[in-house]
Motif scaffolding. Sequence first.
Motif, PDB file in Angstrom:
ATOM      1  N   THR A  94       4.837  -8.343   1.024  1.00 14.53           N
ATOM      2  CA  THR A  94       4.754  -7.358   2.105  1.00 14.53           C
ATOM      3  C   THR A  94       3.366  -6.743   2.175  1.00 14.53           C
ATOM      4  O   THR A  94       2.793  -6.591   3.262  1.00 14.53           O
ATOM      5  CB  THR A  94       5.801  -6.247   1.904  1.00 14.53           C
ATOM      6  N   PHE A  95       2.811  -6.374   1.022  1.00 11.06           N
ATOM      7  CA  PHE A  95       1.462  -5.800   1.000  1.00 11.06           C
ATOM      8  C   PHE A  95       0.441  -6.763   1.598  1.00 11.06           C
ATOM      9  O   PHE A  95      -0.416  -6.360   2.397  1.00 11.06           O
ATOM     10  CB  PHE A  95       1.049  -5.449  -0.429  1.00 11.06           C
ATOM     11  N   LEU A  96       0.520  -8.042   1.232  1.00 10.02           N
ATOM     12  CA  LEU A  96      -0.460  -9.015   1.724  1.00 10.02           C
ATOM     13  C   LEU A  96      -0.343  -9.220   3.232  1.00 10.02           C
ATOM     14  O   LEU A  96      -1.350  -9.418   3.917  1.00 10.02           O
ATOM     15  CB  LEU A  96      -0.282 -10.352   0.990  1.00 10.02           C
ATOM     16  N   ALA A  97       0.892  -9.172   3.746  1.00 11.96           N
ATOM     17  CA  ALA A  97       1.088  -9.309   5.193  1.00 11.96           C
ATOM     18  C   ALA A  97       0.450  -8.136   5.927  1.00 11.96           C
ATOM     19  O   ALA A  97      -0.181  -8.305   6.980  1.00 11.96           O
ATOM     20  CB  ALA A  97       2.575  -9.396   5.513  1.00 11.96           C
ATOM     21  N   ILE A  98       0.624  -6.930   5.373  1.00 15.41           N
ATOM     22  CA  ILE A  98       0.023  -5.734   5.980  1.00 15.41           C
ATOM     23  C   ILE A  98      -1.487  -5.732   5.805  1.00 15.41           C
ATOM     24  O   ILE A  98      -2.238  -5.373   6.717  1.00 15.41           O
ATOM     25  CB  ILE A  98       0.632  -4.470   5.357  1.00 15.41           C
ATOM     26  N   PHE A  99      -1.945  -6.166   4.635  1.00 16.46           N
ATOM     27  CA  PHE A  99      -3.365  -6.074   4.278  1.00 16.46           C
ATOM     28  C   PHE A  99      -4.252  -6.856   5.240  1.00 16.46           C
ATOM     29  O   PHE A  99      -5.237  -6.317   5.768  1.00 16.46           O
ATOM     30  CB  PHE A  99      -3.562  -6.584   2.844  1.00 16.46           C
ATOM     31  N   ARG A 100      -3.921  -8.115   5.501  1.00 15.71           N
ATOM     32  CA  ARG A 100      -4.804  -8.949   6.315  1.00 15.71           C
ATOM     33  C   ARG A 100      -4.880  -8.474   7.766  1.00 15.71           C
ATOM     34  O   ARG A 100      -5.974  -8.353   8.332  1.00 15.71           O
ATOM     35  CB  ARG A 100      -4.346 -10.407   6.270  1.00 15.71           C
ATOM     36  N   LYS A 101      -3.740  -8.203   8.365  1.00 13.24           N
ATOM     37  CA  LYS A 101      -3.724  -7.902   9.801  1.00 13.24           C
ATOM     38  C   LYS A 101      -3.927  -6.420  10.106  1.00 13.24           C
ATOM     39  O   LYS A 101      -4.742  -6.069  10.971  1.00 13.24           O
ATOM     40  CB  LYS A 101      -2.407  -8.387  10.420  1.00 13.24           C
ATOM     41  N   GLU A 149      27.404  -6.073   2.035  1.00 13.87           N
ATOM     42  CA  GLU A 149      27.285  -5.331   0.787  1.00 13.87           C
ATOM     43  C   GLU A 149      25.818  -4.974   0.600  1.00 13.87           C
ATOM     44  O   GLU A 149      24.948  -5.864   0.614  1.00 13.87           O
ATOM     45  CB  GLU A 149      27.792  -6.163  -0.391  1.00 13.87           C
ATOM     46  N   ARG A 150      25.566  -3.711   0.411  1.00 12.14           N
ATOM     47  CA  ARG A 150      24.187  -3.228   0.377  1.00 12.14           C
ATOM     48  C   ARG A 150      23.362  -3.921  -0.705  1.00 12.14           C
ATOM     49  O   ARG A 150      22.207  -4.299  -0.467  1.00 12.14           O
ATOM     50  CB  ARG A 150      24.174  -1.710   0.162  1.00 12.14           C
ATOM     51  N   HIS A 151      23.943  -4.097  -1.885  1.00 15.68           N
ATOM     52  CA  HIS A 151      23.177  -4.689  -2.988  1.00 15.68           C
ATOM     53  C   HIS A 151      22.892  -6.174  -2.758  1.00 15.68           C
ATOM     54  O   HIS A 151      22.020  -6.751  -3.420  1.00 15.68           O
ATOM     55  CB  HIS A 151      23.913  -4.488  -4.313  1.00 15.68           C
ATOM     56  N   ILE A 152      23.614  -6.787  -1.825  1.00 17.47           N
ATOM     57  CA  ILE A 152      23.355  -8.190  -1.465  1.00 17.47           C
ATOM     58  C   ILE A 152      22.296  -8.280  -0.375  1.00 17.47           C
ATOM     59  O   ILE A 152      21.331  -9.052  -0.489  1.00 17.47           O
ATOM     60  CB  ILE A 152      24.649  -8.883  -0.974  1.00 17.47           C
ATOM     61  N   LEU A 153      22.454  -7.493   0.683  1.00 15.79           N
ATOM     62  CA  LEU A 153      21.585  -7.613   1.853  1.00 15.79           C
ATOM     63  C   LEU A 153      20.219  -6.963   1.661  1.00 15.79           C
ATOM     64  O   LEU A 153      19.207  -7.501   2.130  1.00 15.79           O
ATOM     65  CB  LEU A 153      22.288  -7.009   3.071  1.00 15.79           C
ATOM     66  N   SER A 154      20.169  -5.831   0.994  1.00  9.27           N
ATOM     67  CA  SER A 154      18.910  -5.080   0.883  1.00  9.27           C
ATOM     68  C   SER A 154      17.763  -5.889   0.276  1.00  9.27           C
ATOM     69  O   SER A 154      16.647  -5.886   0.811  1.00  9.27           O
ATOM     70  CB  SER A 154      19.129  -3.795   0.078  1.00  9.27           C
ATOM     71  N   PRO A 155      17.969  -6.619  -0.843  1.00  2.17           N
ATOM     72  CA  PRO A 155      16.863  -7.420  -1.383  1.00  2.17           C
ATOM     73  C   PRO A 155      16.379  -8.510  -0.422  1.00  2.17           C
ATOM     74  O   PRO A 155      15.195  -8.846  -0.402  1.00  2.17           O
ATOM     75  CB  PRO A 155      17.459  -8.037  -2.654  1.00  2.17           C
ATOM     76  N   CYS A 156      17.307  -9.035   0.382  1.00  4.06           N
ATOM     77  CA  CYS A 156      16.931 -10.064   1.363  1.00  4.06           C
ATOM     78  C   CYS A 156      16.029  -9.468   2.449  1.00  4.06           C
ATOM     79  O   CYS A 156      15.009 -10.068   2.810  1.00  4.06           O
ATOM     80  CB  CYS A 156      18.173 -10.667   1.999  1.00  4.06           C
ATOM     81  N   PHE A 213       4.724 -16.361  -2.887  1.00  5.60           N
ATOM     82  CA  PHE A 213       5.228 -15.052  -3.290  1.00  5.60           C
ATOM     83  C   PHE A 213       6.629 -14.839  -2.728  1.00  5.60           C
ATOM     84  O   PHE A 213       7.529 -14.343  -3.418  1.00  5.60           O
ATOM     85  CB  PHE A 213       4.301 -13.937  -2.772  1.00  5.60           C
ATOM     86  N   ILE A 214       6.827 -15.210  -1.456  1.00  7.44           N
ATOM     87  CA  ILE A 214       8.147 -15.072  -0.836  1.00  7.44           C
ATOM     88  C   ILE A 214       9.147 -16.007  -1.511  1.00  7.44           C
ATOM     89  O   ILE A 214      10.285 -15.619  -1.802  1.00  7.44           O
ATOM     90  CB  ILE A 214       8.063 -15.359   0.670  1.00  7.44           C
ATOM     91  N   ALA A 215       8.732 -17.248  -1.776  1.00  5.02           N
ATOM     92  CA  ALA A 215       9.611 -18.224  -2.413  1.00  5.02           C
ATOM     93  C   ALA A 215      10.056 -17.765  -3.801  1.00  5.02           C
ATOM     94  O   ALA A 215      11.160 -18.072  -4.247  1.00  5.02           O
ATOM     95  CB  ALA A 215       8.909 -19.577  -2.521  1.00  5.02           C
ATOM     96  N   LEU A 216       9.198 -17.025  -4.492  1.00  7.27           N
ATOM     97  CA  LEU A 216       9.504 -16.531  -5.836  1.00  7.27           C
ATOM     98  C   LEU A 216      10.254 -15.205  -5.800  1.00  7.27           C
ATOM     99  O   LEU A 216      10.567 -14.641  -6.845  1.00  7.27           O
ATOM    100  CB  LEU A 216       8.214 -16.379  -6.650  1.00  7.27           C
ATOM    101  N   GLY A 217      10.501 -14.686  -4.600  1.00 14.15           N
ATOM    102  CA  GLY A 217      11.284 -13.470  -4.468  1.00 14.15           C
ATOM    103  C   GLY A 217      10.511 -12.191  -4.706  1.00 14.15           C
ATOM    104  O   GLY A 217      11.109 -11.130  -4.921  1.00 14.15           O
ATOM    105  N   ASN A 218       9.171 -12.269  -4.635  1.00 14.41           N
ATOM    106  CA  ASN A 218       8.346 -11.081  -4.884  1.00 14.41           C
ATOM    107  C   ASN A 218       8.114 -10.346  -3.571  1.00 14.41           C
ATOM    108  O   ASN A 218       7.146 -10.590  -2.845  1.00 14.41           O
ATOM    109  CB  ASN A 218       7.012 -11.491  -5.515  1.00 14.41           C
ATOM    110  N   ALA A 219       9.000  -9.415  -3.258  1.00 16.69           N
ATOM    111  CA  ALA A 219       8.976  -8.751  -1.957  1.00 16.69           C
ATOM    112  C   ALA A 219       7.805  -7.794  -1.801  1.00 16.69           C
ATOM    113  O   ALA A 219       7.159  -7.754  -0.750  1.00 16.69           O
ATOM    114  CB  ALA A 219      10.291  -7.991  -1.752  1.00 16.69           C
ATOM    115  N   LYS A 220       7.505  -7.019  -2.843  1.00 12.42           N
ATOM    116  CA  LYS A 220       6.489  -5.978  -2.723  1.00 12.42           C
ATOM    117  C   LYS A 220       5.108  -6.565  -2.443  1.00 12.42           C
ATOM    118  O   LYS A 220       4.391  -6.119  -1.539  1.00 12.42           O
ATOM    119  CB  LYS A 220       6.450  -5.136  -4.000  1.00 12.42           C
ATOM    120  N   VAL A 221       4.723  -7.566  -3.222  1.00 14.99           N
ATOM    121  CA  VAL A 221       3.389  -8.141  -3.054  1.00 14.99           C
ATOM    122  C   VAL A 221       3.280  -8.891  -1.737  1.00 14.99           C
ATOM    123  O   VAL A 221       2.261  -8.797  -1.040  1.00 14.99           O
ATOM    124  CB  VAL A 221       3.037  -9.065  -4.240  1.00 14.99           C
TER     125      VAL A 221
END
Length: 458
Positions: free
Chosen positions: A399-406, A241-248, A389-397
């Motif tokens: 992801t940005f931090l993963a891209i930012f450092r490397k 189900e898209r609404h289930i998998l997409s946030p993950c 951030f990941i544990a709290l479910g904050n996907a956007k931030v």
Amino acid sequence: MKLLDKLTTSKETDLGSEPVGRLLATLAVPAIASQIVNALYNMVDRMYIGHIPETGPMALTGLGVCFPLIMIVSAFACLVGMGGAPKASIYMGRRDNAHAEKILGNCTTALIFLSVTLTVLVLLFKRPLLYLFGASENTIGYAESYMTIYALGTVFVQLTLGLNSFISAQGFSKISMFTVIIGAVTNIILDPIFIFGFGMGVKGAALATVISQALSALWAVKFLTGNVTVLRIKKKYLRVERHILSPCLALGVAPFIMQSTESLLVLCFNSSLLKYGGDTAVGAMTILSSVMQFALLPLQGLTQGGQPIISFNYGAGNLDRVKKGFTLLLKCCLTYATLLWAVCMFLPQLPVMIFTSEPELTDLSVWALRIYMASVFLMGAQNACQQSFIALGNAKVSTFLAIFRKIILLIPLIYILPHFFSDKVFAVFLAEPVADAVAVATTCTMFSIEFRKLMKKR
């Protein structure tokens, strides 16, 4: 299953009420052990292959060029498992186990789908990819032989890594640890039998790995379909189900980037160092990256142990326990990272001696390690904040931090800094601590702001 029942009944964790310190110790110690065992898992193949008579050195080099590709394959398991597991923990905290089981079912289907897709892609394009990662005419045969067999076992790799995250997320840390140990011990036993006993060489190492991963996958699936687990894989929830998998998947992008870009970093560092310092500098970088990856495993284990505590209690609205969990995780990560920094600054020869005894390479590696790890004491804060951030479910931030450092900082600095220093090799190694310092300052600032927002929102 008697052993399974014993392991589980000897460890029942209540993520919502047990003391946070005891919980972190209970969950983090097996997670750290799993990380270390998993690293040794990968080293065993290299150790045995390197001792194959006559062809050992070339076979070892061939295996080495496979690892960037293997890391990319593993990263897709992180995309699904490390994205879905925190979401499941949050819904468990909300006492909505049905939704958490939907997440588990959707992620299981996604792992299987990715397995089939990756198997086909690797089998079709393995040769050009292996050349891209450094294979030569002398080593491509060994690399291709290993990768062909490994690719056929992709489904076991995906299920083992992906589903094990859901076992950890429920607080079953010992079961999660045994998922890794079963595969590692099997691999250690089968490697010499297949490589030397059956004379299969590199193919034997790959087959041993596939069988080992298959047993680990069977263990994980058996547990998650049994009666002991809280969340079960159920047929009715396997339909995506898209609404289930997409946030993950959105939440899993950050760990996916962190894992998959390691191979890109190796290429960037090696190309720049080869230009300015030759083969010896590249050899030193191999040692430095090995030290860094192995030394940071306890940090990864700590954050893996802290994730269920933070996610569950955030979902349950126990904000005081969320704050206590993060504060304790931050203190533990900073303490370990500071001890690691002290070893690298004052006793750098100790980790270097593990990898080489050649005088010229040793001298360069000892000198470079002090530069490369100069900001590693800050990585405790980086790991604690980014994984929270990941544990709290904050996907956007996240992801940005993963891209930012490397991607935004480290890779450009590898090529920019040599233009500002006369010692070009020093400048390349300096890229790591500069990127770390800037990334940590950014991460901590963003975490302070976003954490307050999340607490108010709950």
